[in-house]
Design an enzyme around this catalytic site. Structure first.
Site, mmCIF file in Angstrom:
data_model
loop_
_atom_site.group_PDB
_atom_site.id
_atom_site.type_symbol
_atom_site.label_atom_id
_atom_site.label_comp_id
_atom_site.label_asym_id
_atom_site.label_seq_id
_atom_site.Cartn_x
_atom_site.Cartn_y
_atom_site.Cartn_z
ATOM 1 N N GLU A 49 -61.834 10.886 -68.907
ATOM 2 C CA GLU A 49 -62.661 11.751 -68.888
ATOM 3 C C GLU A 49 -62.742 12.594 -70.115
ATOM 4 O OE1 GLU A 49 -62.260 14.646 -65.532
ATOM 5 O OE2 GLU A 49 -64.464 15.293 -66.002
ATOM 6 N N LYS A 130 -71.431 14.108 -63.090
ATOM 7 C CA LYS A 130 -70.408 14.364 -62.427
ATOM 8 C C LYS A 130 -70.987 15.372 -61.478
ATOM 9 C CE LYS A 130 -65.827 16.899 -62.695
ATOM 10 N NZ LYS A 130 -64.722 17.081 -63.421
ATOM 11 N N CYS A 171 -63.621 12.664 -61.152
ATOM 12 C CA CYS A 171 -62.881 13.587 -61.153
ATOM 13 C C CYS A 171 -62.742 14.192 -59.888
ATOM 14 C CB CYS A 171 -63.010 14.347 -62.284
ATOM 15 S SG CYS A 171 -60.962 15.220 -62.793
#
Ligand SMILES: NC(=O)CC(=O)C(=O)O
Length: 293
Positions: A49, A130, A171
């Site tokens: 990331e 995301k 994440c």
């Protein structure tokens, strides 16, 4: 239909030296992709990331690049994104599938934390923004608010290779089991999430979340982190990891820059599902199949 699952070799780059200098970050990422490809001939390489920028909501507007992904007709050569051009060239040069970690992306008024994926011809074949923004407040430990500058993505994404169907997340997305579950029910064999946990949540949750997502869904699960840099504003946990469908950790990094390799063996996936047949024992007469909604 999902491709049939064949053995493949995965390489995860726990990238270090992510500084305020974007040009240097992109250059270093490229060098590490070439190194990962040369050392062990992986089929798929993964970056972490936020590989081209320091991690923090105040940095995203400064480092953001326009990607303008348009699906199959997307022409990387005309992209305005230096990161996309580098990733595409590196995939083509190494003839390897590449999950290009994430970069801050600008699209009109909005900014996203975005992962792009390239095939061995260098074509951009998938993009994941995301979905769940990292907004947390643990008093005295960590406060982080991606939503100060970012917008959450609104689609689920996977891509097909000649060896597997791979599901994407980023994440904080790992904390939302629905995303992994639905990807698995849509035929993904492995779920791969670039990520950057921190020194508070990393030791507590990084491993258990990945092992839980792997065993719940009987898939391979991997997360690729940046290396820890105690001079940076955000201290990443590191510990890039690959877990098999029985929740066994196949490889795990420490906190320094590293390249990890894992052989992904479909027989483990098949024997997990045959031995503990939860995939055929679900009781959709008792609870709804959310993957169909
Ligand atoms: N950085 C993240 O997106 C998530 C994280 O660190 C956590 O969930 O903890």
């Amino acid at each position: 239909m999902a491709p049939s699952f064949k053995p493949f070799k995965l390489a995860l780059i726990q990238l270090g030296n992510i500084t305020a200098n974007k040009v240097e970050n992109i250059k270093h990422a490229r060098e590490m992709i070439l190194k990962a490809a040369t050392n062990n001939k992986p089929d798929l390489i993964v970056l972490p990331e936020c590989f081209n920028s320091p991690y923090g909501h105040m940095h995203f507007p400064v480092y953001a690049e326009k990607i303008g992904f348009t699906g199959k007709s997307y022409n990387v050569a005309q992209s305005e994104s230096e990161s996309v051009k580098m990733l595409s060239n590196a995939a083509k040069e190494t003839k390897t599938w590449l999950i290009g970690g994430t970069i801050p992306e600008r699209d009109g008024e909005n900014l996203y934390n975005t992962c792009t994926v390239y095939n061995p011809d260098g074509n951009l074949v998938a993009l994941h923004r995301k979905v769940h923004l990292f907004d947390i407040d643990i008093p005295g430990k960590i406060t982080f608010k991606e939503s100060e500058t970012l917008t959450g993505g609104s689609t689920m994404n996977y891509f097909d290779t000649e060896f597997a169907r791979i599901g994407l997340g980023i994440c904080y997305d790992v904390r939302f089991p629905e995303l992994a579950m639905i990807s698995a029910r849509r035929g993904c064999h492995a779920l791969i999430y670039p990520g950057a946990f921190n020194m508070t949540t990393g030791p507590l949750h990084w491993e258990i979340l990945q092992r839980a997502r792997a065993v719940d869904n009987q898939v391979f699960f991997a997360m690729c982190s940046p290396a820890r840099d105690l001079t940076a504003g955000y201290h990443a946990w590191g510990h890039t990891m690959v877990v098999d469908p029985m929740a066994k950790i196949l490889v795990e990094a420490g906190d320094a820059e590293d390249i990890l390799y894992a052989d992904i063996d479909p027989t483990v996936f098949e024997s997990a599902r045959a031995g503990i047949p939860v995939t055929t024992q679900r009781r959709f007469d008792v609870y709804p199949d959310v993957s169909r909604s």
